[in-house]
Write a protein that holds these residues in place. Sequence first.
Motif, PDB file in Angstrom:
ATOM      1  N   PHE A  28       0.813  -1.206   0.000  1.00 43.31           N
ATOM      2  CA  PHE A  28       0.000   0.000   0.000  1.00 43.31           C
ATOM      3  C   PHE A  28       0.851   1.263   0.000  1.00 43.31           C
ATOM      4  N   GLU A  29       0.291   2.302  -0.606  1.00 44.00           N
ATOM      5  CA  GLU A  29       0.862   3.645  -0.522  1.00 44.00           C
ATOM      6  C   GLU A  29      -0.260   4.614  -0.174  1.00 44.00           C
ATOM      7  N   VAL A  30      -0.065   5.433   0.829  1.00 42.60           N
ATOM      8  CA  VAL A  30      -1.058   6.431   1.218  1.00 42.60           C
ATOM      9  C   VAL A  30      -0.830   7.693   0.389  1.00 42.60           C
ATOM     10  N   VAL A  31      -1.849   8.096  -0.393  1.00 41.85           N
ATOM     11  CA  VAL A  31      -1.677   9.251  -1.272  1.00 41.85           C
ATOM     12  C   VAL A  31      -2.450  10.479  -0.802  1.00 41.85           C
ATOM     13  N   ALA A  32      -3.478  10.288   0.049  1.00 40.17           N
ATOM     14  CA  ALA A  32      -4.271  11.438   0.495  1.00 40.17           C
ATOM     15  C   ALA A  32      -4.969  11.117   1.807  1.00 40.17           C
ATOM     16  N   LEU A  33      -5.089  12.138   2.653  1.00 43.79           N
ATOM     17  CA  LEU A  33      -5.734  11.990   3.959  1.00 43.79           C
ATOM     18  C   LEU A  33      -6.673  13.167   4.207  1.00 43.79           C
ATOM     19  N   ALA A  34      -7.835  12.876   4.768  1.00 42.20           N
ATOM     20  CA  ALA A  34      -8.760  13.927   5.197  1.00 42.20           C
ATOM     21  C   ALA A  34      -9.129  13.676   6.649  1.00 42.20           C
TER      22      ALA A  34
END
Length: 384
Positions: A28-34
């Motif tokens: 996995f790669e985290v590309v965006a967080l809210a």
Amino acid sequence: MKRVSILGSTGTIGVKALAMIDLHRDSFEVVALAARDNIDLLEQQIRRFSPRIVAVGTSKSATILKDRVKDVPVEIGWGDEGVLSVATAAEADIVLSAIVGAAGLLPSLAAIKAGKDIALATKEIMVMAGELVIAEARARGVRILPVDSEHSAIFQCLGGQNSCEHLKRVLLTSSGGPFRQRPKGSFASITPEEALQHPTWVMGKKITVDSATLMNKGLEVIEASWLFSLTPQQIDVIIHPQSIIHSMVEFMDGSILAQMGVTDMGLPILYALSYPDRLQSPLPPLDLNALSALTFEPVDHERFPCLGFAYQALQAGGTYPAVLNAANEVAVDLFLSSRITFPDIPALIAKTMDSHQGRKIDSLEDALDADREARRLVLAALQT
């Protein structure tokens, strides 16, 4: 390598998801967080996972966060526009929808329209506008992968399918919450602190209170009807205090399949994100030898009327589920702020449902109008 956006990264589900992702950096790669306004935790997440886009609730929070992470190459937005940028991030393959309540509907629909698979942890989205969400997902070829432990269990029992011609019914299991054996006559004295002491699961405040009233199970009934193309008559709820069997599926020939596991949301989260693969979990295995018993009992609808309200809303269709959801959200907030008692939650919901004139939902605005109307009706009922 799956690229992930997370809506609600600082909540219980978001934090657990990032913990699972952290153990599988090669997958996995985290590309965006809210997130909303938990700037301290969000800053830690930015530095740990290096997302390209981040969104917070207010411009003030965005300003503070920008100053804190000015040494990190990240785009920071805020408000609805910021959340939508996270939901539709071009790099994302899958969006984990974990924003609590009705607030998750708009960004989740935006993600679907952008062609993103959805790992769905916010059941209110399907409750408010299930028909619209399913239609949009089918039109875009988007998969909706359930994160709720119960719906994940059904999905797994059906072999990764969202429907089955041989299915007779599903059985959603419920722990019964903290007041399963408490006399109904003492319900008026229940405090928010007591309602937040769930016997088996660690969850956010709203869903924990919903579990205490059994409204959470009612919302799951509505969600299951849309996710798996089920009629109300095909969905049963059974109390299972140990929370080991997460749900069951009964087929036409009488066979029943059950999914079992430890009581940790890490399992369904990891399965949804990794589907169709399965990845190694850091959680301890279920020790069958340590289980003293697996017991079941029927729901006491007189003591917990919220579940019945959900069946009524599902049967009525149209705007009724959205009204049910909004009325419950407001009532739970009022209870947590000690403005109403525990029995007032179902009482206010019942008054709101009775006051509402149902209509069809043909658009997103119809669902949002019903949501707004219900919130007004609850506050009006509070004055009577």
